[in-house]
Each structure stands twice: as C-alpha cells, then as structure tokens.
Design a protein around this motif. Structure first.
Motif, PDB file in Angstrom:
ATOM      1  N   ASP A 139     -76.718  53.230  12.392  1.00  0.00           N
ATOM      2  CA  ASP A 139     -75.273  53.260  12.177  1.00  0.00           C
ATOM      3  C   ASP A 139     -74.622  52.862  13.497  1.00  0.00           C
ATOM      4  N   LEU A 140     -74.274  51.581  13.617  1.00  0.00           N
ATOM      5  CA  LEU A 140     -73.771  51.016  14.872  1.00  0.00           C
ATOM      6  C   LEU A 140     -72.283  50.715  14.761  1.00  0.00           C
ATOM      7  N   ARG A 141     -71.531  51.112  15.801  1.00  0.00           N
ATOM      8  CA  ARG A 141     -70.129  50.734  15.937  1.00  0.00           C
ATOM      9  C   ARG A 141     -69.966  50.122  17.327  1.00  0.00           C
ATOM     10  N   VAL A 142     -69.107  49.117  17.487  1.00  0.00           N
ATOM     11  CA  VAL A 142     -68.998  48.376  18.736  1.00  0.00           C
ATOM     12  C   VAL A 142     -67.551  48.351  19.219  1.00  0.00           C
ATOM     13  N   ILE A 143     -67.373  48.595  20.518  1.00  0.00           N
ATOM     14  CA  ILE A 143     -66.060  48.533  21.156  1.00  0.00           C
ATOM     15  C   ILE A 143     -65.995  47.276  22.009  1.00  0.00           C
ATOM     16  N   ASN A 144     -64.926  46.479  21.822  1.00  0.00           N
ATOM     17  CA  ASN A 144     -64.747  45.220  22.554  1.00  0.00           C
ATOM     18  C   ASN A 144     -63.472  45.281  23.396  1.00  0.00           C
ATOM     19  N   PRO A 145     -63.530  45.873  24.585  1.00  0.00           N
ATOM     20  CA  PRO A 145     -62.329  45.931  25.429  1.00  0.00           C
ATOM     21  C   PRO A 145     -62.112  44.634  26.193  1.00  0.00           C
ATOM     22  N   THR A 146     -60.856  44.397  26.557  1.00  0.00           N
ATOM     23  CA  THR A 146     -60.523  43.298  27.455  1.00  0.00           C
ATOM     24  C   THR A 146     -60.545  43.838  28.884  1.00  0.00           C
ATOM     25  N   ALA A 147     -59.860  43.193  29.832  1.00  0.00           N
ATOM     26  CA  ALA A 147     -59.872  43.650  31.229  1.00  0.00           C
ATOM     27  C   ALA A 147     -59.398  45.095  31.308  1.00  0.00           C
ATOM     28  N   VAL A 148     -60.216  45.945  31.917  1.00  0.00           N
ATOM     29  CA  VAL A 148     -59.983  47.390  31.914  1.00  0.00           C
ATOM     30  C   VAL A 148     -59.305  47.812  33.210  1.00  0.00           C
ATOM     31  N   LEU A 149     -58.092  48.355  33.092  1.00  0.00           N
ATOM     32  CA  LEU A 149     -57.346  48.873  34.239  1.00  0.00           C
ATOM     33  C   LEU A 149     -57.445  50.392  34.287  1.00  0.00           C
ATOM     34  N   GLY A 150     -56.890  50.970  35.350  1.00  0.00           N
ATOM     35  CA  GLY A 150     -56.937  52.419  35.532  1.00  0.00           C
ATOM     36  C   GLY A 150     -57.794  52.804  36.714  1.00  0.00           C
ATOM     37  N   GLY A 151     -57.601  54.017  37.201  1.00  0.00           N
ATOM     38  CA  GLY A 151     -58.353  54.493  38.355  1.00  0.00           C
ATOM     39  C   GLY A 151     -59.599  55.244  37.948  1.00  0.00           C
ATOM     40  N   GLY A 152     -60.075  56.110  38.852  1.00  0.00           N
ATOM     41  CA  GLY A 152     -61.233  56.932  38.555  1.00  0.00           C
ATOM     42  C   GLY A 152     -62.532  56.171  38.549  1.00  0.00           C
ATOM     43  N   PHE A 153     -62.770  55.377  39.581  1.00  0.00           N
ATOM     44  CA  PHE A 153     -64.020  54.631  39.669  1.00  0.00           C
ATOM     45  C   PHE A 153     -64.646  54.868  41.037  1.00  0.00           C
ATOM     46  N   ASP A 154     -65.985  54.866  41.084  1.00  0.00           N
ATOM     47  CA  ASP A 154     -66.679  54.937  42.362  1.00  0.00           C
ATOM     48  C   ASP A 154     -66.657  53.583  43.065  1.00  0.00           C
TER      49      ASP A 154
END
Length: 330
Positions: free
Chosen positions: A166-181
């Motif tokens: 049972d597969l579902r797929v998310i296709n985001p575009t350029a991802v903004l926002g903070g909280g990254f190493d």
C-alpha cells in the motif's frame, strides 16, 4: 495514533526531521534511521523525544532493514541525496538501490503502509503553459537529481504493484522553512543572498512549499484510509527566484537580498560567476549550463488540488515560508 510505530529514513534531514517532529506530536512511536549518530543531534532534542529511537542504518545496505521493519505500522522513506552537483553514481545509486532495499524489505515484513518522498522533479516542468498534475511524468530528466527522483519513484510503484504494498507518494516542490542541520539546495543560496554575496537575481521559474506542510502531507497520506497515488505539494506556483528575493527584501529590509534581475539572455554569465564563486569559496556549484537550460524548457505551474482536497491541506502562506527560512540564517 498513540501506540502506532513509524519508521522514518533520513530522519535527520530537512523534511525527515520535521516529519519525525510531526509524528511525535501526534502520538507515534518513531524509529528514525540515520547514517551515523552525530546526524541525530537535532531530533534528539525534540519534544516527546522519549517516544523516539535512533537506528544507525544506510539505505544502501540491505542487511538491517528486515529487523528494523519487522513490527512497524508505517514506513516513511525520505532518505535521499538531495544535491545538484554530487557525483551522478552516488545520487542514482542511493535513490534506486536504496528504494529497492527499503521497499523489498517492507514487502517481506508486510508493512501495512509505505509513504514515499518523491518530488515535482519526477512530475516535470513541461510543457509550458500546462498546469502539471499527478498524471504527469518528467519526460526530459537530464540532471542526475531529476533522473534519480523520476526513476526511483517509478521503481517504487513497480515494486508496490508486484508485491501488493500500500504505497502513497508525496511530490513536493522547492521546500522552504527552517529547522535544518545542513541547508538543502532549496535554501542554501538564501544565506549568500541576504549577506549581499549575490549581486543580481535570476528569473528562474520556481514553486514553493513550507517544510511543515510537507511533513503534514506525509502523515495525512499515511493516516487517511482512502488516500492513494501521488500528491503534489506546490501551493505557491508560477514564481521566480527574483520574486523570492523581492519578498525577502520586503520582509527583511535590512538584508542585502538583490532586487535587480539579470536578463535571461545573460544567464550564461551567471553560470560563469557561480563557477568562479564556487572556486573561491570552495562551496558546491549551484548553477550549471544544463540546469539553466532545463529551467526554461518548462515552467513552475503545478496543481496541488488533490493534496488540498483529499489530505485536507491548509497551506502555510508564502510570507511565512520566506520568514521562517531567512530567520534560520540570521
């Protein structure tokens, strides 16, 4: 979802770490996989971290996954090499071999549900003037990253069909926002822009989404029984890099984000300047000739209505996307 167990591969990444946080906040027990312990530092400080466990595992090594996935309720396969300049072999092998290892293990262990992180890179940007939907596929993938996302998503669907996953797929575009190493290619240029290291902007077609919305879409795709297929996450469409820099300057007037845009005919000059800058600062290149050519074969028009309607997404506004990203660099 109290008591449910989720595995998140690449749990330290920009999307992965926000997904871990979202799942913990919604009562899940979370197993986050990382390639080494140091990469887990941020997520270990999250609220509800007592429900989080860390496993050291590489998606390229098939050995540990049967044991990791033996009794889980949902697998979120997020891990990838998000790079525009890394060696083609590394990008492709991580995407393809990693996907095969994870999904074949999930099938053997009878994991009830798998949510796979793809990209609008697998949707494509052509033809111009047409709003791209979940039925579209990239027919002109030239860069290693777009090839990897397109081929690996197709492989995921192939394995799912053969094994009954049972597969579902998310296709985001350029991802903004903070909280990254470590800043991803979607945001790493913003620090240079606000510090005045990018003298002029480029009218490169772009679409954007907040990382928290991407995490939310992953969780909802797993929880909503009727969810199926692909989900484009691109609420802020038909924009350009120049539009992004103008918005930065509007919200943060004290920054040095460029307000003048280079005419498209002079884009080869920007590619050359980026090459020189990478040599001087010893950073990775952000622009190549093939990248620039690819930008203008299509556009940044995507239809996110399926995610909005079926996953009941209420998108974070563009100003907040920009504000949260810039504040991560201040």
């Amino acid at each position: 979802m109290t008591g449910k167990t989720a595995v998140v591969t690449g749990g330290n990444g920009h999307v992965g770490s926000h997904l871990v946080e979202n799942l913990l906040d919604h009562g899940y027990n979370v197993i986050a996989t990382v390639r080494n312990q140091e990469k887990a530092s941020r997520i270990l400080t999250l609220k509800n971290a007592e429900k989080l466990s860390i496993r050291i595992a590489d998606v390229l090594n098939p050995e540990p996954w049967d044991e990791i996935l033996r009794t889980v309720d949902v697998l979120f396969h997020v891990a990838t090499v998000y790079s525009t300049i890394s060696k083609k072999e590394i990008i492709l092998s991580t995407a393809l071999d990693g996907t095969r290892n994870l999904l074949e293990s999930a099938a053997r262990m009878k994991v009830p549900r798998v949510v796979y992180t793809s990209s609008t890179a697998a949707i494509g940007s052509t033809p111009k003037g047409k709003k791209k939907s979940e039925g579209d596929w990239n027919q002109n993938a030239r860069l290693p990253y777009t090839q990897a996302k397109t081929q690996s998503e197709k492989l995921a669907w192939e394995i799912a069909e053969k094994s009954g996953l049972d597969l579902r797929v998310i296709n985001p575009t350029a991802v903004l926002g903070g909280g990254f190493d470590r800043p991803t290619p979607s945001v790493d240029f913003i620090e240079d822009a606000i510090r005045g290291k990018i003298p002029v902007s480029l009218k490169i077609p772009m679409s954007f989404v907040h990382v928290k919305d991407v995490a939310e879409a992953h969780r909802k795709a797993a929880e909503i029984e009727e969810a199926n297929g692909r989900y484009i996450c691109a609420p802020h469409v038909n924009m350009t890099l120049a539009d992004l820099f103008k918005k930065i300057k509007q919200i943060f007037p004290e920054t040095k984000a460029p307000q003048k845009a280079l005419p498209n005919v002079l884009l080869p000059l920007a590619v050359f300047q980026d090459w020189i800058g990478s040599k001087i600062s010893k950073r990775d290149r952000r622009l190549t000739r093939d990248m620039v050519r690819g930008f203008f074969r299509g556009d940044a028009s995507y239809d996110s209505s399926k995610a909005q309607n079926e996953l009941e997404m209420d998108w974070i506004d563009f100003d907040t996307c920009v504000k949260d990203t810039v504040e991560a660099f201040l």
